[in-house]
Design a protein around this motif. Structure first.
Motif, short mmCIF file in Angstrom:
data_model
loop_
_atom_site.label_atom_id
_atom_site.label_comp_id
_atom_site.label_asym_id
_atom_site.label_seq_id
_atom_site.Cartn_x
_atom_site.Cartn_y
_atom_site.Cartn_z
N VAL A 35 33.08 51.04 33.64
CA VAL A 35 32.55 51.71 32.25
C VAL A 35 31.87 53.00 32.48
N HIS A 36 31.84 54.06 31.62
CA HIS A 36 31.11 55.10 31.49
C HIS A 36 30.57 55.31 30.10
N GLY A 37 29.48 55.98 29.90
CA GLY A 37 29.33 56.43 28.56
C GLY A 37 27.91 57.32 28.43
N HIS A 38 27.76 57.30 27.37
CA HIS A 38 26.37 58.25 26.95
C HIS A 38 25.04 57.55 27.28
N ASP A 39 24.00 58.18 27.64
CA ASP A 39 22.55 57.43 27.93
C ASP A 39 22.23 56.48 26.83
N THR A 40 22.38 56.92 25.61
CA THR A 40 22.06 56.04 24.24
C THR A 40 23.36 55.85 23.49
N MET A 41 23.49 54.59 22.89
CA MET A 41 24.46 54.27 22.14
C MET A 41 24.08 53.76 20.89
N LYS A 42 24.20 54.40 19.70
CA LYS A 42 23.68 53.46 18.37
C LYS A 42 24.54 52.64 17.68
N LYS A 43 25.77 52.61 17.93
CA LYS A 43 26.67 51.43 17.35
C LYS A 43 27.61 50.97 18.69
N ILE A 44 28.44 49.86 18.13
CA ILE A 44 29.39 49.36 18.93
C ILE A 44 30.47 50.26 19.42
N PRO A 45 30.78 50.40 20.40
CA PRO A 45 32.02 51.38 20.78
C PRO A 45 33.27 50.78 20.28
N TRP A 46 33.70 50.96 19.04
CA TRP A 46 34.95 49.90 18.31
C TRP A 46 36.11 50.18 19.21
N LEU A 47 36.48 51.32 19.82
CA LEU A 47 37.77 51.43 20.74
C LEU A 47 37.96 50.51 21.87
N LEU A 48 36.49 50.45 22.57
CA LEU A 48 36.34 49.66 23.69
C LEU A 48 36.46 48.03 23.24
N PHE A 49 35.68 47.89 22.03
CA PHE A 49 35.78 46.39 21.64
C PHE A 49 37.30 45.91 21.29
N VAL A 50 38.01 46.64 20.58
CA VAL A 50 39.06 46.27 20.09
C VAL A 50 40.00 46.19 21.32
N SER A 51 40.19 47.04 22.35
CA SER A 51 41.12 47.21 23.29
C SER A 51 40.79 45.87 24.32
N LEU A 52 39.48 45.49 24.53
CA LEU A 52 39.02 44.58 25.29
C LEU A 52 39.39 43.15 24.91
N CYS A 53 39.24 43.00 23.29
CA CYS A 53 39.54 41.69 22.60
C CYS A 53 41.07 41.55 22.64
N ILE A 54 41.80 42.62 22.51
CA ILE A 54 43.31 42.40 22.67
C ILE A 54 43.87 41.89 24.19
N HIS A 55 43.20 42.61 25.11
CA HIS A 55 43.41 42.13 26.33
C HIS A 55 42.95 40.67 26.80
N ALA A 56 41.87 40.21 26.15
CA ALA A 56 41.43 38.75 26.33
C ALA A 56 42.22 37.95 25.58
N LEU A 57 42.66 38.23 24.45
CA LEU A 57 43.64 37.36 23.65
C LEU A 57 44.83 37.29 24.39
N LEU A 58 45.43 38.21 24.80
CA LEU A 58 46.79 37.93 25.44
C LEU A 58 46.71 37.21 26.70
N GLU A 59 45.46 37.50 27.44
CA GLU A 59 45.29 36.57 28.74
C GLU A 59 45.40 35.03 28.28
N GLY A 60 44.76 34.77 27.23
CA GLY A 60 44.94 33.32 26.86
C GLY A 60 46.04 32.72 26.50
N LEU A 61 47.29 33.47 26.18
CA LEU A 61 48.27 32.73 25.64
C LEU A 61 48.97 31.93 26.77
N PRO A 62 49.00 32.09 28.12
CA PRO A 62 49.86 31.10 28.96
C PRO A 62 48.91 29.94 29.41
N VAL A 63 47.56 30.14 29.08
CA VAL A 63 46.68 29.27 29.70
C VAL A 63 46.97 27.63 29.50
N SER A 64 47.57 27.28 28.25
CA SER A 64 47.89 25.86 28.12
C SER A 64 48.93 25.53 28.91
#
Length: 222
Positions: A85-114
């Motif tokens: 991860v890289h970014g600015h020294d300060t961050m005022k709000k959630i980095p939404w692109l990072l948030f959405v892409s990580l959530c998609i990644h984690a969601l897909l990982e869960g599909l074969p778990v059962s």
């Protein structure tokens, strides 16, 4: 346990970063190396043989789709899935692109778990150092504490949500092999990248090699 392990690992990583504030990057890299080899070994030893047993001639194509999809996700996440991860020294709000892409990644990982209980442990081991690194990054960037908690809690819920979707939407089972092949591609890319990135300058390091061998051995016996 399929639901709890990935959830608790992210929350544990969040707590470690918040209260213990680990500063030893070497230990984190060793943990990353272990998680990468463990996840890669689970994928190769357990998931890969199963999807090829289906004798679907398109399996290789779906695996490559998974690799390509993960590469696309990383244009937005900047490699946060493997602790980069890289970014600015300060961050005022959630980095939404990072948030959405990580959530998609984690969601897909869960599909074969059962269908593969050992995979929930592999994902949990994978998510622990990522959660520590992400939380530490957000804290150092002075992101609002409530925003950090929201980000990490949502990230923690995504893999169990993927497992829940797979369990309660029976029609997905018709495409289980294809979905698993895509996830294999995603895991291939993530885990191999982790292993290569934790080897600084691609130099031989006995500690990192030991952690990689340990990850392979544990995955074999699951």
């Amino acid at each position: 346990m399929n639901y709890l392990l990935p959830l608790l690992s992210v929350l544990l990583g969040y707590g470690i970063a918040l209260y213990l504030k680990p500063s030893n990057k070497t230990n984190l890299k060793l943990l990353l190396a272990f998680s990468g080899s463990f996840l890669l070994s689970l994928t190769v030893i357990h998931l890969l043989p199963e999807v090829y047993e289906s004798k679907n001639p398109s399996i290789g194509v779906f695996i490559m789709v998974g690799i390509l999809f993960q590469i696309i996700l990383e244009f937005f996440s900047k490699g946060a899935e493997h602790g980069h991860v890289h970014g600015h020294d300060t961050m005022k709000k959630i980095p939404w692109l990072l948030f959405v892409s990580l959530c998609i990644h984690a969601l897909l990982e869960g599909l074969p778990v059962s269908h593969h209980e050992g995979l929930s442990l592999g994902i949990a081991v994978h998510h622990l150092p990522i959660a520590i690194i992400l939380t530490s990054f957000f804290i150092n960037a002075n992101l609002n504490k409530k925003a950090i908690f929201f980000f990490m809690l949502t990230f923690a819920l995504m893999t169990p949500l993927g497992t829940l979707i797979s369990d309660y939407l029976p029609f997905l089972n018709e495409y289980y092999t294809e979905i698993t092949a895509v996830v294999i591609g995603i895991l291939f890319h993530i885990s191999s990248t982790i292993i290569f990135e934790t080897s600084e300058g691609h130099k031989f390091n006995i500690a990192k090699v030991s952690m990689i061998v340990l990850g392979i051995a544990l995955a074999y016996f699951i």
